[in-house]
Write an enzyme that holds these catalytic residues in place. Structure first.
Site, mmCIF file in Angstrom:
data_model
loop_
_atom_site.group_PDB
_atom_site.id
_atom_site.type_symbol
_atom_site.label_atom_id
_atom_site.label_comp_id
_atom_site.label_asym_id
_atom_site.label_seq_id
_atom_site.Cartn_x
_atom_site.Cartn_y
_atom_site.Cartn_z
ATOM 1 C CE LYS A 1 -3.835 1.952 2.721
ATOM 2 N NZ LYS A 1 -4.769 1.698 3.854
ATOM 3 C CB SER B 1 -7.925 3.657 2.839
ATOM 4 O OG SER B 1 -7.053 3.084 3.819
ATOM 5 C CB SER C 1 -8.357 0.906 5.782
ATOM 6 O OG SER C 1 -9.010 2.146 5.830
#
Lengths: 462, 62
Positions: free
Chosen positions: A77, A152, A176
């Protein structure tokens, strides 16, 4: 040929039926084919990937493999620092930011031999999305590119679903890791708070932030967690613990496991869709058939957990961003800047009330864990919505099923339970008391072995 | 208080916090604020006895 997951790839490597170089090449080819649609990656590190893969292959040939992650295609990420590779949190604010060092978790995964394919799309600073006003577009769901990925850790979820990678990092402050895992039909673990070090990962709200593994199965998450967990001397919240042995025990089954279902969370507090509820009931029947004891649990209303988590998150996120937000407001995406500016309106008394209420909620959940080994609820109320229909203020609207376990810091794994009326995945989560990461993964693994839902892939994954 | 007055008050509070924002941004934040207020109201004032939230232990500082 891209294997179904990490465990299978490691087995094929050992049997000399697949090489890390072949696998890395296949993943890079698939990224080239599909990422213009999915936007899972913000940066593909092809040269680094091939270097890593060749090194892993040489170790395998010499009989010096570092373990089950050696040669596994992986991506981080874009809030996880990677030495020498631009890391921007998908924000203009950090354009051109090239860290000198790997984040703690990235370093451990690199040392385990993973092959770094690149950096994955995130909502801006792990909060503001899906946004269409950032330097890079939002990720699209591999099951239907018109649908939201969840977030996210949006690129992580869709890259796994599409078979672009076999493992990824995610972060989870209010769901997330778990939201994209459900919406994309993959598996994600929010580990116990402090089990995976967070130094080098850009913070959103430090008392709620977790870094964890995302993969295609609970077994693969266990393999990743074993590598990621460990003392992080630069993270004051680090528990100092390791997570060794979790993967070896994952096949232990659920006979006698005491499962508590927080039914009011998803039946009345924030009612799930008919398909999500039916699939959860079917999952509970599977657990009963496997020998688990299933009972109902009542906790404080979901809205209270959500209020505590959202108050803490907005206040802490504002404290992190205030210096930039006051001077560079227009450079942020609209969703992030307006959500976080709201944190300026939360007073110290309100923040401390939330932290105090958090302690009593933690005590309440600890009492529930005296009678139950794990707790179960939906992870999302239904299927992924259209990407252009996601509420701008969703973070403050209906109660989040993920938030209670950020409040307590206990482990929670989310995964698919089947499909809904719209043909998209539905999912559930299994949560445990602190450091019962192995137990929640063992329960998820038992379910996945019994049902095979985790093995379903979207057509794009070939 | 009408919407315009509410937004003006909100803009003033944001200015006090260091944000001099365009009306469009204030209007959007006002939508979030309308959700935040009842959320904060759900968290009843907690007794000081619940003070572990603010305990500081210098011997464990790292």
């Amino acid at each position: 040929m891209i294997p179904a997951g990490i465990a299978e790839a490691a087995s094929l490597f050992r049997a000399r039926k697949l090489s890390p170089v072949e696998l890395a090449r296949a993943c890079l080819d698939r990224i080239a084919r599909h990422d213009a649609t999915l936007h899972a990656f913000v940066r593909v590190t092809e040269d680094r990937a091939m270097d890593d893969a060749r090194a892993a292959e040489q170790r395998l040939m010499r009989g010096e493999a570092r373990g089950p992650l050696d040669g596994i295609p992986f991506a981080h990420k874009d809030i996880v620092n990677t030495a020498g590779i631009e890391t921007t949190c998908c924000s203009r604010i950090l354009a051109g930011h090239v860290p000198a060092r790997d984040a703690h978790a990235a370093k451990r995964l690199a040392e385990a031999g993973t092959v770094l394919l690149g950096k994955l799309t995130t909502h801006e600073f792990a909060l503001g999305g899906p946004s269409f006003d950032l330097p890079t577009p939002p990720a699209r769901n591999a099951w239907d590119s018109a649908r939201f990925t969840g977030g996210s850790s949006s690129g992580s979820g869709t890259a796994l679903a599409a078979g672009l990678v076999l493992g990824a990092t995610g972060s989870d402050t209010m769901g997330s890791i778990r939201s994209p895992s459900v919406f994309c039909g993959t598996t994600g673990l929010k580990p116990t708070y402090g089990l995976v070090g967070r130094s080098g990962v850009f913070p959103l709200a430090q008392s709620l932030d977790h870094v964890g593994p995302m993969a295609r199965s609970a077994e693969d998450c266990a393999l990743l967690l074993e590598s990621m967990a460990g003392p992080d001397h630069e993270d004051p919240a680090s528990s100092g613990r390791e997570a060794k042995g979790i993967a070896a025990q994952i096949g232990g089954g659920v006979r006698g496991l005491r499962i508590g279902v927080i039914r009011h969370f998803h039946e009345s507090d924030n009612r799930g869709s008919p398909a999500a509820l039916a699939n959860l009931d079917a999952a509970l029947a599977v657990f009963r058939d496997l020998g688990a004891e299933v009972a109902e649990v009542t906790l404080s209303p979901l809205a209270e957990w959500h209020a505590v988590a959202a108050t803490i998150m907005l206040a802490e996120a504002h404290a992190v961003h205030a210096p930039w937000l006051r001077t560079r407001f227009a450079e942020y995406g609209g969703i992030f800047r307006e959500r976080v500016a709201l944190g300026a309106l939360i007073g110290s008394e309100q923040y401390l009330n939330a932290q105090r209420r958090r302690l009593s909620l933690c005590a309440e959940m600890a009492r529930a864990f005296e009678r139950h080994d794990v707790l179960v609820t939906l992870a999302q109320p239904g299927e992924a919505p259209p990407i252009d229909a996601v509420s701008r203020w969703g973070v403050l609207e209906l109660g989040s099923f993920a938030a209670p376990f950020n409040v307590t810091g206990g482990p929670a794994v989310a995964f698919g339970t089947g499909f809904g009326e719209g043909g998209m995945p539905t999912g559930m989560q299994i949560a445990g008391p602190a450091f019962a990461d192995g137990t929640v993964l063992r329960a998820a693994h038992a379910y996945q072995q019994a049902t095979g839902w985790h093995a379903r892939r979207p057509p794009i994954a070939g | 208080m009408n919407d315009a007055a509410g937004r003006a008050e909100l803009a003033a509070r944001l200015r006090q916090a260091g944000y001099d924002l365009p009306a469009e941004a204030v209007a959007d934040i006002a939508r979030g604020h309308a959700l935040l207020v009842p959320m904060l109201a759900r968290i009843a004032p907690q007794p000081p006895a619940a003070e572990p939230a603010t305990v500081f232990r210098p011997e464990t500082a790292r």
